[in-house]
Design a protein around this motif. Structure first.
Motif, PDB file in Angstrom:
ATOM      1  N   LYS A  98       0.821  -1.205   0.000  1.00 17.51           N
ATOM      2  CA  LYS A  98       0.000   0.000   0.000  1.00 17.51           C
ATOM      3  C   LYS A  98       0.855   1.255   0.000  1.00 17.51           C
ATOM      4  O   LYS A  98       1.993   1.251   0.436  1.00 17.51           O
ATOM      5  CB  LYS A  98      -0.969   0.003   1.169  1.00 17.51           C
ATOM      6  N   ALA A  99       0.261   2.299  -0.525  1.00 13.24           N
ATOM      7  CA  ALA A  99       0.887   3.611  -0.509  1.00 13.24           C
ATOM      8  C   ALA A  99       0.016   4.505   0.365  1.00 13.24           C
ATOM      9  O   ALA A  99      -1.202   4.429   0.326  1.00 13.24           O
ATOM     10  CB  ALA A  99       0.987   4.173  -1.924  1.00 13.24           C
ATOM     11  N   PHE A 106      -1.457   8.110   1.446  1.00 15.60           N
ATOM     12  CA  PHE A 106      -1.720   9.464   0.966  1.00 15.60           C
ATOM     13  C   PHE A 106      -0.947  10.403   1.898  1.00 15.60           C
ATOM     14  O   PHE A 106      -1.049  10.305   3.117  1.00 15.60           O
ATOM     15  CB  PHE A 106      -3.219   9.726   1.012  1.00 15.60           C
ATOM     16  N   TRP A 137       7.632   7.471  -4.538  1.00 21.75           N
ATOM     17  CA  TRP A 137       6.591   8.497  -4.559  1.00 21.75           C
ATOM     18  C   TRP A 137       5.681   8.274  -5.749  1.00 21.75           C
ATOM     19  O   TRP A 137       6.132   8.150  -6.885  1.00 21.75           O
ATOM     20  CB  TRP A 137       7.219   9.887  -4.661  1.00 21.75           C
ATOM     21  N   ASP A 165      -1.036  11.397  -8.307  1.00 19.59           N
ATOM     22  CA  ASP A 165      -2.243  11.180  -9.104  1.00 19.59           C
ATOM     23  C   ASP A 165      -2.316  12.131 -10.301  1.00 19.59           C
ATOM     24  O   ASP A 165      -3.233  12.036 -11.115  1.00 19.59           O
ATOM     25  CB  ASP A 165      -3.514  11.247  -8.249  1.00 19.59           C
ATOM     26  N   LEU A 203      -2.535   6.189  -9.983  1.00 19.43           N
ATOM     27  CA  LEU A 203      -1.296   6.798  -9.496  1.00 19.43           C
ATOM     28  C   LEU A 203      -0.139   6.467 -10.427  1.00 19.43           C
ATOM     29  O   LEU A 203      -0.104   5.379 -11.011  1.00 19.43           O
ATOM     30  CB  LEU A 203      -0.974   6.291  -8.090  1.00 19.43           C
ATOM     31  N   TYR A 255       1.428  10.289  -2.912  1.00 22.69           N
ATOM     32  CA  TYR A 255       1.305   9.074  -2.111  1.00 22.69           C
ATOM     33  C   TYR A 255       2.721   8.535  -1.921  1.00 22.69           C
ATOM     34  O   TYR A 255       3.581   8.723  -2.777  1.00 22.69           O
ATOM     35  CB  TYR A 255       0.463   8.032  -2.843  1.00 22.69           C
ATOM     36  N   GLU A 306       5.201   5.172  -0.446  1.00 20.87           N
ATOM     37  CA  GLU A 306       5.371   3.830   0.099  1.00 20.87           C
ATOM     38  C   GLU A 306       6.858   3.631   0.375  1.00 20.87           C
ATOM     39  O   GLU A 306       7.701   4.303  -0.213  1.00 20.87           O
ATOM     40  CB  GLU A 306       4.845   2.759  -0.856  1.00 20.87           C
TER      41      GLU A 306
END
Length: 171
Positions: free
Chosen positions: A7-8, A10, A28, A31, A57, A120, A122
């Protein structure tokens, strides 16, 4: 090869408490793609994408950290007094979103707002800084990350040259 994480986060929902002090590689996602990237001839179809909560994304930047919490603190939009000295990503976004006639304060606000609205993040932890450095290099050389300046694949070299010229306007 891809990140092990699923998951990333927000950016506006990230708490520093969830980020450890271990070595890490981070990616990074945005969107939106800054218009200057598209105008610079980047092949958008080659950018890795994913969909989270119905939002498409684009993976635009990869970095590494000896200490994830300290490093990511430099990148995350936290205050209008944040500088561009300690974050390559923030310097790159300034070059893409601002013009040299704008003050550092104006550009900080623009970059912070852009990251808050569109970014976003991760990350993956590693056992050593050296291991993180190896993985970062592998991701960049095997991927298509238009906001990375170094180690990028040959097809991105004309763009990274343009990006360097944009960034140099602030030196």
């Amino acid at each position: 090869m891809d990140f092990k994480v699923e998951k990333a986060f927000f950016v506006k929902n990230i708490s520093m408490d969830v980020i450890d002090t271990k070595p890490a590689v981070y990616r990074w996602w945005f969107d939106v793609i800054p218009e200057k990237v598209i105008q610079g001839g980047v092949d958008v179809s080659l950018i890795q994408t994913r969909t989270i909560n119905g939002i498409k994304l684009y993976a635009l930047y990869v970095g590494k950290a000896a200490n994830a919490r300290n490093r990511l603190r430099n990148h995350l939009p936290r205050s209008s007094r944040q500088t561009f000295r300690t974050s390559t990503l923030r310097r790159t976004l300034r070059a893409l979103l601002c013009n040299p006639s704008q003050s550092d304060e104006e550009c900080t606000n623009i970059v912070n707002q852009f990251m808050t609205d569109h970014a976003y993040l991760e990350w993956d932890y590693y056992t050593s800084d050296e291991e993180a450095k190896q993985h970062e290099s592998m991701y960049i050389t095997n991927g298509y990350y238009p906001l990375n300046n170094s180690e990028n694949i040959p097809s991105l070299k004309p763009w990274t040259y343009q990006l360097t010229q944009l960034r140099n306007k602030w030196k």
